[in-house]
Design a protein around this motif. Structure first.
Motif, PDB file in Angstrom:
ATOM      1  N   UNK A 279       0.840  -1.209   0.000  1.00 17.59           N
ATOM      2  CA  UNK A 279       0.000   0.000   0.000  1.00 17.59           C
ATOM      3  C   UNK A 279       0.871   1.254   0.000  1.00 17.59           C
ATOM      4  N   UNK A 280       1.916   1.244   0.837  1.00 15.42           N
ATOM      5  CA  UNK A 280       2.755   2.435   1.009  1.00 15.42           C
ATOM      6  C   UNK A 280       3.756   2.627  -0.124  1.00 15.42           C
ATOM      7  N   UNK A 281       4.078   1.557  -0.813  1.00 15.36           N
ATOM      8  CA  UNK A 281       5.080   1.650  -1.871  1.00 15.36           C
ATOM      9  C   UNK A 281       6.504   1.691  -1.331  1.00 15.36           C
ATOM     10  N   UNK A 282       6.668   1.292  -0.101  1.00 14.98           N
ATOM     11  CA  UNK A 282       7.996   1.227   0.545  1.00 14.98           C
ATOM     12  C   UNK A 282       7.872   0.329   1.770  1.00 14.98           C
ATOM     13  N   UNK A 283       8.988   0.001   2.375  1.00 17.17           N
ATOM     14  CA  UNK A 283       8.931  -0.814   3.591  1.00 17.17           C
ATOM     15  C   UNK A 283       8.388   0.031   4.750  1.00 17.17           C
ATOM     16  N   UNK A 284       7.443  -0.533   5.487  1.00 22.95           N
ATOM     17  CA  UNK A 284       6.843   0.153   6.635  1.00 22.95           C
ATOM     18  C   UNK A 284       7.155  -0.651   7.899  1.00 22.95           C
ATOM     19  N   UNK A 285       7.766   0.008   8.861  1.00 22.93           N
ATOM     20  CA  UNK A 285       8.070  -0.604  10.156  1.00 22.93           C
ATOM     21  C   UNK A 285       7.205   0.091  11.209  1.00 22.93           C
ATOM     22  N   UNK A 286       6.445  -0.695  11.959  1.00 22.56           N
ATOM     23  CA  UNK A 286       5.505  -0.121  12.925  1.00 22.56           C
ATOM     24  C   UNK A 286       5.978  -0.416  14.352  1.00 22.56           C
TER      25      UNK A 286
ATOM     26  N   UNK B  32      -6.631   3.195   8.668  1.00 18.47           N
ATOM     27  CA  UNK B  32      -5.377   2.691   9.229  1.00 18.47           C
ATOM     28  C   UNK B  32      -5.623   1.814  10.451  1.00 18.47           C
ATOM     29  N   UNK B  33      -6.624   2.178  11.271  1.00 17.94           N
ATOM     30  CA  UNK B  33      -7.004   1.340  12.417  1.00 17.94           C
ATOM     31  C   UNK B  33      -7.420  -0.048  11.925  1.00 17.94           C
ATOM     32  N   UNK B  34      -8.264  -0.070  10.876  1.00 14.12           N
ATOM     33  CA  UNK B  34      -8.716  -1.340  10.321  1.00 14.12           C
ATOM     34  C   UNK B  34      -7.572  -2.166   9.762  1.00 14.12           C
ATOM     35  N   UNK B  35      -6.682  -1.523   9.032  1.00 17.59           N
ATOM     36  CA  UNK B  35      -5.558  -2.237   8.424  1.00 17.59           C
ATOM     37  C   UNK B  35      -4.567  -2.732   9.475  1.00 17.59           C
ATOM     38  N   UNK B  36      -4.375  -1.963  10.544  1.00 16.80           N
ATOM     39  CA  UNK B  36      -3.473  -2.399  11.616  1.00 16.80           C
ATOM     40  C   UNK B  36      -3.999  -3.677  12.269  1.00 16.80           C
ATOM     41  N   UNK B  37      -5.322  -3.733  12.429  1.00 18.20           N
ATOM     42  CA  UNK B  37      -5.927  -4.943  12.999  1.00 18.20           C
ATOM     43  C   UNK B  37      -5.822  -6.109  12.016  1.00 18.20           C
ATOM     44  N   UNK B  38      -6.142  -5.840  10.768  1.00 14.42           N
ATOM     45  CA  UNK B  38      -6.167  -6.908   9.763  1.00 14.42           C
ATOM     46  C   UNK B  38      -4.782  -7.458   9.459  1.00 14.42           C
ATOM     47  N   UNK B  39      -3.797  -6.575   9.342  1.00 10.45           N
ATOM     48  CA  UNK B  39      -2.475  -6.996   8.865  1.00 10.45           C
ATOM     49  C   UNK B  39      -1.436  -7.184   9.967  1.00 10.45           C
ATOM     50  N   UNK B  40      -1.574  -6.453  11.083  1.00  8.90           N
ATOM     51  CA  UNK B  40      -0.587  -6.551  12.152  1.00  8.90           C
ATOM     52  C   UNK B  40      -1.147  -7.210  13.411  1.00  8.90           C
ATOM     53  N   UNK B  41      -2.478  -7.408  13.442  1.00  8.90           N
ATOM     54  CA  UNK B  41      -3.165  -8.017  14.588  1.00  8.90           C
ATOM     55  C   UNK B  41      -3.031  -7.175  15.850  1.00  8.90           C
ATOM     56  N   UNK B  42      -3.041  -5.840  15.694  1.00  5.15           N
ATOM     57  CA  UNK B  42      -3.004  -4.950  16.849  1.00  5.15           C
ATOM     58  C   UNK B  42      -4.229  -4.030  16.828  1.00  5.15           C
ATOM     59  N   UNK B  43      -4.629  -3.582  18.016  1.00  6.89           N
ATOM     60  CA  UNK B  43      -5.752  -2.643  18.149  1.00  6.89           C
ATOM     61  C   UNK B  43      -5.182  -1.254  18.400  1.00  6.89           C
ATOM     62  N   UNK B  44      -5.517  -0.320  17.510  1.00  9.72           N
ATOM     63  CA  UNK B  44      -5.013   1.053  17.600  1.00  9.72           C
ATOM     64  C   UNK B  44      -6.211   1.996  17.593  1.00  9.72           C
ATOM     65  N   UNK B  45      -6.129   3.087  18.349  1.00 15.69           N
ATOM     66  CA  UNK B  45      -7.189   4.102  18.320  1.00 15.69           C
ATOM     67  C   UNK B  45      -6.924   5.056  17.151  1.00 15.69           C
ATOM     68  N   UNK B  46      -7.934   5.828  16.702  1.00 19.25           N
ATOM     69  CA  UNK B  46      -7.724   6.702  15.537  1.00 19.25           C
ATOM     70  C   UNK B  46      -6.539   7.644  15.675  1.00 19.25           C
ATOM     71  N   UNK B  47      -6.430   8.337  16.834  1.00 22.68           N
ATOM     72  CA  UNK B  47      -5.297   9.237  17.023  1.00 22.68           C
ATOM     73  C   UNK B  47      -3.972   8.502  17.019  1.00 22.68           C
ATOM     74  N   UNK B  48      -3.979   7.277  17.532  1.00 20.67           N
ATOM     75  CA  UNK B  48      -2.765   6.467  17.571  1.00 20.67           C
ATOM     76  C   UNK B  48      -2.392   5.871  16.235  1.00 20.67           C
TER      77      UNK B  48
END
Length: 319
Positions: A27-34, A262-278
């Motif tokens: 999606x980002x077109x580059x490596x993303x480290x979270x 981004x909240x949805x994708x973080x859950x789907x792809x990284x299996x983490x729960x993030x709030x909108x501001x986060x």
């Protein structure tokens, strides 16, 4: 101060990992480290600053107690740190803060005082209560020991990126008053000067971005009314702003819709729960690729204290 805070935080704060997903890279077109600070104690990076500030207090100050004002994440960080130090805590919170944050703060043993974010001044309320009761004020971002505690996140990023061979990249950080942003920027300036911090803010609350452009502290016209409540502040801090001026690149502004996705994708792809501001920094990395340089970006997922209905709305963006 950051290295001293790191020593005091040893065995108390969690060292959060670095997460990756090939789907997010695409999606980002580059490596993303979270960097998932949503996995930190109390669900956000704020525990680092809370523990740093409270662990630096005198015995007398601990006995009398502390006061803080926060929309919820700093509240919980201070409440837990105070409880661990057997110190009373009073937390001044906006009445429109997510219910889970108010409930969690009370559950951690703090006395919660609610106020109207649009019509009342939390600084004035906090100052009055501190004076009346002799409490020590632990500011949410414009406090050296808090900044030092948040900076420990930057020390970890520098170490982990060095181990991965990443020495030149942008580091997107969700930014409110600038405590975490300035703390990480100071740590990286010392330990990983090739990693440049980029403050990320929600549309309509981009005071840091505008301040960096104008060269002076700018205020937001509104102080409430965003799903990204965790990073809504009236203006940058008097201490944090000069640090960001010296060490940060330009700010990036994202929309609420992008944060929810981004909240949805973080859950789907990284299996983490993030709030909108986060999730603002991740939103910037995924949906504003032209704002960044290089083939890698580090995004700090700063908090995960989200109400169920908002999280459900975020998951709907995946359909």
């Amino acid at each position: 101060m950051i290295r001293a805070a790191a020593k005091r935080l040893e065995r108390h704060a969690r060292r959060t990992p670095i997460l990756t997903s090939p789907f997010l890279d695409e999606i980002a077109g580059r490596r993303v480290f979270v960097k998932p600070e949503c996995l930190q104690h109390t669900g956000s990076f704020k525990f680092r600053g809370g523990w740093s500030a409270i662990s630096a207090l005198t015995d007398n100050a601990l006995k009398t107690g502390v006061i803080a004002f926060s929309s919820g994440n700093h509240a919980q960080g201070v409440a837990l740190a105070a409880r661990e130090h057997d110190a009373p805590a009073v937390i001044v919170m906006p009445s429109d803060a997510p219910a889970i944050k108010i409930a969690n703060t009370r559950a951690l043993g703090a006395e919660v005082v609610l106020y109207d974010r649009a019509t009342e001044d939390r600084d004035a309320i906090g100052a009055r209560l501190a004076q009346e009761r002799g409490l020590t004020l632990v500011k949410p971002f414009d406090e050296p020991q808090v900044i030092a505690g948040q900076g420990t996140c930057g020390l970890e990023i520098a170490e982990d990126m060095n181990a991965l061979g990443i020495t030149d990249a942008d580091v997107a950080v969700c930014c409110g008053g600038g405590g975490l942003t300035s703390g990480i920027a100071l740590a990286l300036a010392a330990d990983a000067p090739g990693l440049r911090v980029r403050p990320v803010e929600p549309e309509g609350f981009d005071d840091v971005t505008r301040s960096l452009v104008s060269g002076k502290i700018e205020r937001n016209a509104r102080t409430s009314g965003s799903l990204c409540d965790a990073i809504i502040t009236p203006q940058p801090g008097e201490i944090t702003f000069p640090i960001m001026q010296a060490h940060c690149g330009p700010g990036v502004v994202v929309t609420e819709a992008e944060c929810l996705r981004a909240v949805g994708l973080a859950f789907e792809r990284l299996k983490i729960v993030v709030e909108p501001g986060g999730a603002a920094a991740l939103a910037a990395a995924l949906f504003h690729p032209d704002a960044f340089e290089g083939d890698a970006i580090i995004a700090v997922a700063t908090g995960g204290n989200v109400d169920p209905d908002v999280f459900a709305k975020a998951l709907e963006t995946l359909n």
